[in-house]
Design a protein around this motif. Sequence first.
Motif, PDB file in Angstrom:
ATOM      1  N   TRP A 321       0.590  -1.111   0.033  1.00  0.00           N
ATOM      2  CA  TRP A 321      -0.125   0.165   0.060  1.00  0.00           C
ATOM      3  C   TRP A 321       0.956   1.528  -0.015  1.00  0.00           C
ATOM      4  CZ3 TRP A 321      -5.044  -0.613  -0.987  1.00  0.00           C
ATOM      5  CH2 TRP A 321      -6.060  -1.396  -0.688  1.00  0.00           C
ATOM      6  N   HIS A 322       1.457   1.322   1.172  1.00  0.00           N
ATOM      7  CA  HIS A 322       3.231   2.315   1.128  1.00  0.00           C
ATOM      8  C   HIS A 322       3.624   2.622  -0.438  1.00  0.00           C
ATOM      9  CE1 HIS A 322       6.371   4.445   1.565  1.00  0.00           C
ATOM     10  NE2 HIS A 322       5.766   5.351   2.780  1.00  0.00           N
ATOM     11  N   ASN A 323       4.143   1.962  -1.100  1.00  0.00           N
ATOM     12  CA  ASN A 323       4.898   1.858  -1.658  1.00  0.00           C
ATOM     13  C   ASN A 323       4.107   1.747  -3.561  1.00  0.00           C
ATOM     14  OD1 ASN A 323       6.986   1.505  -0.441  1.00  0.00           O
ATOM     15  ND2 ASN A 323       7.543  -0.142  -1.252  1.00  0.00           N
ATOM     16  N   ASN A 326       3.688   5.952  -3.142  1.00  0.00           N
ATOM     17  CA  ASN A 326       4.337   6.874  -3.410  1.00  0.00           C
ATOM     18  C   ASN A 326       4.376   6.722  -5.109  1.00  0.00           C
ATOM     19  OD1 ASN A 326       5.585   6.720  -1.096  1.00  0.00           O
ATOM     20  ND2 ASN A 326       7.240   5.126  -1.339  1.00  0.00           N
ATOM     21  N   ASP A 340      -3.750   5.096  -0.341  1.00  0.00           N
ATOM     22  CA  ASP A 340      -2.996   4.131   0.178  1.00  0.00           C
ATOM     23  C   ASP A 340      -1.952   4.065   1.511  1.00  0.00           C
ATOM     24  OD1 ASP A 340      -3.652   3.020  -2.503  1.00  0.00           O
ATOM     25  OD2 ASP A 340      -2.239   3.219  -3.575  1.00  0.00           O
ATOM     26  N   TYR A 341      -1.831   5.518   1.210  1.00  0.00           N
ATOM     27  CA  TYR A 341      -1.042   5.865   2.294  1.00  0.00           C
ATOM     28  C   TYR A 341      -1.932   4.986   3.684  1.00  0.00           C
ATOM     29  CZ  TYR A 341       2.672   8.546   0.481  1.00  0.00           C
ATOM     30  OH  TYR A 341       3.509   8.164  -0.802  1.00  0.00           O
ATOM     31  N   ALA A 344      -2.040   1.814   4.258  1.00  0.00           N
ATOM     32  CA  ALA A 344      -0.603   1.452   4.749  1.00  0.00           C
ATOM     33  C   ALA A 344      -0.917   1.692   7.068  1.00  0.00           C
ATOM     34  CB  ALA A 344       0.669   2.210   4.278  1.00  0.00           C
ATOM     35  N   ALA A 354       4.726   6.657   6.226  1.00  0.00           N
ATOM     36  CA  ALA A 354       3.812   6.796   5.381  1.00  0.00           C
ATOM     37  C   ALA A 354       3.165   7.839   6.466  1.00  0.00           C
ATOM     38  CB  ALA A 354       2.549   5.499   6.571  1.00  0.00           C
ATOM     39  N   ASN A 357       5.251  10.188   4.477  1.00  0.00           N
ATOM     40  CA  ASN A 357       4.830  10.628   3.319  1.00  0.00           C
ATOM     41  C   ASN A 357       3.158  11.620   2.393  1.00  0.00           C
ATOM     42  OD1 ASN A 357       7.442   9.990   1.458  1.00  0.00           O
ATOM     43  ND2 ASN A 357       7.152   8.207   2.099  1.00  0.00           N
ATOM     44  N   ARG A 358       1.826  11.120   3.631  1.00  0.00           N
ATOM     45  CA  ARG A 358       1.192  11.448   3.462  1.00  0.00           C
ATOM     46  C   ARG A 358       0.838  13.101   4.222  1.00  0.00           C
ATOM     47  NH1 ARG A 358      -4.365   8.601   7.165  1.00  0.00           N
ATOM     48  NH2 ARG A 358      -3.541   9.956   8.417  1.00  0.00           N
TER      49      ARG A 358
END
Length: 394
Positions: A321-323, A326, A340-341, A344, A354, A357-358
């Motif tokens: 989910w995390h990648n 990205n 997706d984040y 994760a 996560a 990045n979110r």
Amino acid sequence: MKAPSEDTVSKAERHYDRANRLFEKGRFRDALREFNIAIQLDPHDPDFFNDRGLVWDKLGVSERAIEDFTNAIDLNPTASAYYFNRARVFTLIGEPERAADDLTEVLHLDPFDSEALLLRGGAFSDQQKWTEALDDYEQAIELAPDNPDLFYDRGLVWEAQQEFHKAIEDFTRAIDLDPEYVPAVMDRGNCWDELGELENALEDYNRALELSENDPLILFNRGLAYLNSGKLDEAIADFNESLEREPENRRAFSSRGDAWLRHGSYDKALADYNTAISMDPDEGDLFYRRGNVFDELGETEKALADYDKALQLDKTLAGAWHNRGNIRYEKGEFDKACDDYSQAIRLEPNMIIAYRNRGDTWRAMNRHDLALLDFNHALELDPDNHEAYNGRAG
């Protein structure tokens, strides 16, 4: 059914005795023929059915073995051995609930049967009924404190619950009772590895390999320990030797792929992941790992396709989910990236990267309030996280 005559019973017993002698010699097909004759002559003796069941078990014909043990029980429902034998077959064919039921009957008939407690503990473990399993092992140890199997099996329960120190204690007690107990030595090594105690893990793996003449599973586990500690060349060497001895070990291919990936040898990593996927095409984690290689190579669409496939097969893969998030972020698909984040984070609430990045994604969407919440959350988990500080400041 009319009872057989004394002469017929005598003939049946002669065939029965001959069958047992053949069984002891490992001549199972010949023993089966003699048991069949004995049962035809006297179908009222439960031992005949029980012992023929043992032959079917040796021949790997589980259904016939269960049928014979059941017939023996019907003829004599107070013989604990018949229930025990049927329970053992239920265990072998993956029916732990039925095995546990039979072993409970054994223990009603003989409450001090430590072997029945050991086997029922295993049946409870197979059902992840950890408390019941531990209770059985505790009682069995009181009855047979010199049986290393009891400590080993209880150690497996602790290991399954990630109680690694308790598992090590039990594996050590098993080894004290039997210094050449290879599974206990290997599993103690696994626990040391989980605790990050590489030297202790390697000491146990090396000892287990000496005792087992380089068993491929132990080589594989030692390779994992090397991999976890960043000793990539040593890990690859162990995976290579493990695969020479057991070329169908899918996990050895995927783990060697992990080592090649971290080594920067992307072509070799891809080759190993491709082999692993061909062996187990329904394992989502393999597509996730291969997606990471494509991501490193900058082959975004291939990486995205693999992450999609991974999540189609297994929606619990937080890393996938995390990648994938990205990639969606880089493509400017911020809403999808946030989704997706968030997935994760739902699966791994302490995944700091996560949150960071979110937070970056929220900021790209001009949702600075939500971005600030994520950067703050990342800092709560890791107060020294410079990227989170920079994100909050930006």
